[in-house]
Design a protein around this motif. Structure first.
Motif, PDB file in Angstrom:
ATOM      1  N   PRO A  66       0.898  -1.182   0.043  1.00 42.35           N
ATOM      2  CA  PRO A  66      -0.115  -0.069   0.091  1.00 42.35           C
ATOM      3  C   PRO A  66       1.030   1.165   0.201  1.00 42.35           C
ATOM      4  CG  PRO A  66      -0.884  -1.484   1.619  1.00 42.35           C
ATOM      5  CD  PRO A  66       0.584  -1.894   1.179  1.00 42.35           C
ATOM      6  N   GLN A  67       0.139   2.409  -0.444  1.00 49.62           N
ATOM      7  CA  GLN A  67       1.076   3.569  -0.865  1.00 49.62           C
ATOM      8  C   GLN A  67       0.507   4.455   0.085  1.00 49.62           C
ATOM      9  OE1 GLN A  67       0.006   4.152  -4.898  1.00 49.62           O
ATOM     10  NE2 GLN A  67       2.370   4.450  -5.322  1.00 49.62           N
ATOM     11  N   ALA A  68       1.680   4.988   0.952  1.00 45.77           N
ATOM     12  CA  ALA A  68       1.347   6.155   1.949  1.00 45.77           C
ATOM     13  C   ALA A  68       1.548   7.489   1.140  1.00 45.77           C
ATOM     14  CB  ALA A  68       2.393   6.168   3.154  1.00 45.77           C
ATOM     15  N   PRO A  69       1.223   8.620   1.896  1.00 45.70           N
ATOM     16  CA  PRO A  69       1.361  10.016   1.282  1.00 45.70           C
ATOM     17  C   PRO A  69       2.640  10.196   0.925  1.00 45.70           C
ATOM     18  CG  PRO A  69      -0.596   9.996   3.107  1.00 45.70           C
ATOM     19  CD  PRO A  69       0.119   8.660   3.106  1.00 45.70           C
ATOM     20  N   ARG A  70       2.980  10.955   0.076  1.00 42.26           N
ATOM     21  CA  ARG A  70       4.176  11.127  -0.367  1.00 42.26           C
ATOM     22  C   ARG A  70       4.863  12.521   0.274  1.00 42.26           C
ATOM     23  NH1 ARG A  70       6.503  13.711  -4.917  1.00 42.26           N
ATOM     24  NH2 ARG A  70       4.162  13.962  -5.960  1.00 42.26           N
ATOM     25  N   ILE A  71       6.111  12.346   0.928  1.00 42.39           N
ATOM     26  CA  ILE A  71       6.718  13.442   1.453  1.00 42.39           C
ATOM     27  C   ILE A  71       7.412  14.549   0.551  1.00 42.39           C
ATOM     28  CG2 ILE A  71       8.646  14.428   3.160  1.00 42.39           C
ATOM     29  CD1 ILE A  71       8.350  11.600   4.726  1.00 42.39           C
ATOM     30  N   LEU A  72       6.664  15.573   0.424  1.00 41.36           N
ATOM     31  CA  LEU A  72       7.378  16.781  -0.343  1.00 41.36           C
ATOM     32  C   LEU A  72       8.280  17.472  -0.187  1.00 41.36           C
ATOM     33  CD1 LEU A  72       3.755  18.203  -1.688  1.00 41.36           C
ATOM     34  CD2 LEU A  72       5.202  16.511  -2.841  1.00 41.36           C
ATOM     35  N   ARG A  73       8.375  17.657   1.400  1.00 41.97           N
ATOM     36  CA  ARG A  73       9.475  18.262   2.245  1.00 41.97           C
ATOM     37  C   ARG A  73       9.383  17.991   3.735  1.00 41.97           C
ATOM     38  NH1 ARG A  73       9.574  24.929   1.983  1.00 41.97           N
ATOM     39  NH2 ARG A  73       7.891  24.483   2.927  1.00 41.97           N
ATOM     40  N   MET A  74      10.277  18.021   4.290  1.00 44.28           N
ATOM     41  CA  MET A  74      10.662  17.794   5.783  1.00 44.28           C
ATOM     42  C   MET A  74      11.792  18.994   6.105  1.00 44.28           C
ATOM     43  SD  MET A  74      11.582  14.651   8.186  1.00 44.28           S
ATOM     44  CE  MET A  74      13.068  14.223   7.381  1.00 44.28           C
ATOM     45  N   ARG A  75      11.099  19.893   7.088  1.00 44.88           N
ATOM     46  CA  ARG A  75      11.820  21.047   7.469  1.00 44.88           C
ATOM     47  C   ARG A  75      11.843  21.288   8.818  1.00 44.88           C
ATOM     48  NH1 ARG A  75       9.824  26.304   8.452  1.00 44.88           N
ATOM     49  NH2 ARG A  75       7.815  25.694   7.721  1.00 44.88           N
ATOM     50  N   PRO A  76      13.233  21.286   9.360  1.00 43.37           N
ATOM     51  CA  PRO A  76      13.040  21.452  10.897  1.00 43.37           C
ATOM     52  C   PRO A  76      12.987  22.816  11.416  1.00 43.37           C
ATOM     53  CG  PRO A  76      15.342  21.213  10.079  1.00 43.37           C
ATOM     54  CD  PRO A  76      14.392  20.995   8.641  1.00 43.37           C
ATOM     55  N   THR A  77      12.600  22.937  12.412  1.00 39.54           N
ATOM     56  CA  THR A  77      12.095  24.453  13.103  1.00 39.54           C
ATOM     57  C   THR A  77      12.753  24.332  14.506  1.00 39.54           C
ATOM     58  OG1 THR A  77      10.023  23.827  14.088  1.00 39.54           O
ATOM     59  CG2 THR A  77       9.965  24.337  11.786  1.00 39.54           C
ATOM     60  N   ARG A  78      12.695  25.519  14.924  1.00 36.50           N
ATOM     61  CA  ARG A  78      13.188  25.696  16.609  1.00 36.50           C
ATOM     62  C   ARG A  78      12.455  25.114  17.592  1.00 36.50           C
ATOM     63  NH1 ARG A  78      10.286  29.686  19.113  1.00 36.50           N
ATOM     64  NH2 ARG A  78      12.103  30.167  20.481  1.00 36.50           N
ATOM     65  N   THR A  79      11.141  24.470  17.171  1.00 37.37           N
ATOM     66  CA  THR A  79      10.401  23.630  18.043  1.00 37.37           C
ATOM     67  C   THR A  79      10.027  22.520  17.691  1.00 37.37           C
ATOM     68  OG1 THR A  79       8.277  24.638  16.960  1.00 37.37           O
ATOM     69  CG2 THR A  79       9.351  25.941  18.877  1.00 37.37           C
ATOM     70  N   GLY A  80      10.341  22.011  16.378  1.00 40.77           N
ATOM     71  CA  GLY A  80       9.906  20.794  15.834  1.00 40.77           C
ATOM     72  C   GLY A  80      10.033  20.662  14.527  1.00 40.77           C
ATOM     73  N   LEU A  81       9.401  19.688  13.669  1.00 42.10           N
ATOM     74  CA  LEU A  81       9.352  19.432  12.329  1.00 42.10           C
ATOM     75  C   LEU A  81       8.368  19.825  11.741  1.00 42.10           C
ATOM     76  CD1 LEU A  81      11.068  15.669  12.472  1.00 42.10           C
ATOM     77  CD2 LEU A  81      12.230  17.858  11.899  1.00 42.10           C
ATOM     78  N   VAL A  82       8.556  20.000  10.420  1.00 44.47           N
ATOM     79  CA  VAL A  82       7.210  20.316   9.444  1.00 44.47           C
ATOM     80  C   VAL A  82       7.242  19.529   8.277  1.00 44.47           C
ATOM     81  CG1 VAL A  82       5.866  22.302   7.990  1.00 44.47           C
ATOM     82  CG2 VAL A  82       7.085  22.936  10.182  1.00 44.47           C
TER      83      VAL A  82
END
Length: 452
Positions: A75-91
């Motif tokens: 099965p296919q999961a949603p594709r990650i377009l971008r992973m960006r770290p921030t000062r409080t977490g991840l986006v």
């Protein structure tokens, strides 16, 4: 392995443990962001499958697998377009697969939080088929630290931090009027100080109505163009604001310039369409305790009360184009305050509720917005002053917390920018009288009169 290597590793482990305990923000920037990114990268496919966020393989992939005698695709999961770290977490920005919906991701945020070992996960739809997941690595509301750089714009004030690590702004041009509720010691006063301190640095006229004998707003008097500390003066001040509003509308009407040769973009419909040299100063009206304006005990007080509520409703309905914005605050706000209260509430788009003592107040703030926001407001614990739920008429809401600002800090900011206090002719009679600043700074308490 030498003793020096063992000692170095032990030092790193002890440092990480101490930072996670005492300085979670520092721990996140040094160690946590790396560990979290690795967890997401390695667990992503299995977590999405376990959370029900995958779709079966497409028919052409199944046909291709049968023709080539290969195993059935997973099965296919949603594709990650971008992973960006921030000062409080991840986006994470995800591209949904055909058949998936943004609501499915929002419903699975709590399971994603546990699976990725994060403190919190929120989701929002950016556009059709694209969802953004904001993950926080620690409790950002436990010790609020506003980022050094924030987006600043006219009539837009950063007042608090959201639970997803983003800055919460009070944007008066987007949300003209707001309602702020909170019981005693819930943090409502600190939120109001942050608001005044942020507005003090801008070209805006501040008008205050504080019926608690002025103990909250009068220490900040140097930055206020008008102040009232009792219902009688408040009525006169509101009627003067209505007169000011009418004068501004006359100015807009005279400067509309509706002719064939005038481009559409230059036709004036509110003060922000006027040229800078003739644009009236915007006005923010802060009412500290609205219930004191709505309560009455005699027939005369009832007549005064009706005139006050009518004036507030008129300002809420008509004031935006004239650059008049309302910020209504109170401990209690319910329909039992009398006629006109629900009509006033309907005009207050922005809603902020700190800890309240009853469900009725929470319903008055969010009952017409989101039942989940009502539940979140009444669940705020007493040992976390300043935590609030902020929402608007779109149905969106989030937990926020304003950084602690003492009265002394707010007074210093207002004194520093007292040269920005405009003189409005219609409100000249309500301009607070202050004495010249002394050479030495004297600490202020809530009971100190407006002589700072």
């Amino acid at each position: 392995m030498t003793w020096s290597t063992v000692a170095l590793l032990l030092l790193v482990v002890v440092t990480a443990v101490l930072l996670r305990w005492r300085r979670p923000a520092w721990y996140w920037m040094t160690f946590g962001v790396t560990f979290a990114a690795l967890r997401v990268a390695f667990r992503y496919a299995s977590v999405m499958d376990a959370c029900g966020l995958t779709v079966p393989p497409s028919r052409w992939r199944l046909s291709l697998a049968r023709m080539t005698n290969r195993p059935v695709p997973e099965p296919q999961a949603p594709r990650i377009l971008r992973m960006r770290p921030t000062r409080t977490g991840l986006v994470l920005r995800l591209k949904l697969r055909p058949g998936q919906d943004a609501f499915d991701v929002a419903a699975a945020t709590d399971r994603l939080r546990h699976s990725f070992a994060m403190y919190g996960v929120t989701s929002r739809e950016l556009r059709s088929g694209v969802v953004e997941l904001r993950m926080t690595g620690y409790d950002v509301l436990k010790r609020v630290q506003m980022p050094a750089k924030v987006d600043r714009a006219p009539m837009r004030v950063p007042v608090a931090l959201r639970e997803d690590g983003a800055v919460h702004y009070r944007d008066y041009r987007a949300v003209p009027h707001g309602l702020t509720l909170g019981a005693t010691e819930s943090g409502k006063s600190v939120y109001q100080r942050n608001l005044v301190a942020g507005l003090a640095t801008q070209d805006v006229a501040l008008v205050g109505i504080d019926c608690k004998q002025g103990v909250e707003l009068f220490p900040l008097a140097r930055r206020f163009s008008a102040l009232a500390d009792n219902p009688d003066t408040a009525l006169e001040l509101l009627e003067a604001l209505l007169s000011h509003m009418e004068n501004v509308y006359q100015l807009i009407r005279a400067e509309q310039r509706i002719t064939v040769n005038v481009p559409d973009a230059e036709i004036a419909a509110d003060i922000w369409d006027l040229p800078d040299d003739i644009r009236p100063t915007p006005v923010v009206v802060l009412v500290d305790e609205v219930a004191e304006l709505a309560l009455f005990a005699t027939k005369e007080e009832e007549k005064r009360r009706d005139r006050i509520i009518t004036a507030l409703v008129r300002l809420a309905q008509l004031g935006r184009a004239a650059g008049i914005y309302l910020e209504i605050c109170g401990q209690r706000f319910g329909s039992e305050l009398g006629k006109g209260i629900t009509m006033l509430r309907a005009q207050l788009t922005g809603r902020t509720a700190h800890r309240v003592n009853d469900e009725t107040s929470a319903n008055m703030a969010f009952g017409d917005i989101s039942p989940d926001a009502v539940l979140a407001a009444i669940q705020i614990p007493t040992d976390t002053p300043g935590v609030a739920v902020a929402g608007d008429s779109t149905g969106g809401w989030a937990r926020i917390r304003a950084p602690h600002t003492s009265l002394r800090q707010a007074v210093n900011i207002c004194n520093r920018y007292d040269d920005r206090t405009p003189d409005l002719p219609e409100l000249a009679a309500f301009r607070p009288t202050v004495v010249p600043l002394a050479s030495g700074a004297v600490p202020l308490s809530k009971a100190t009169p407006a002589t700072a």
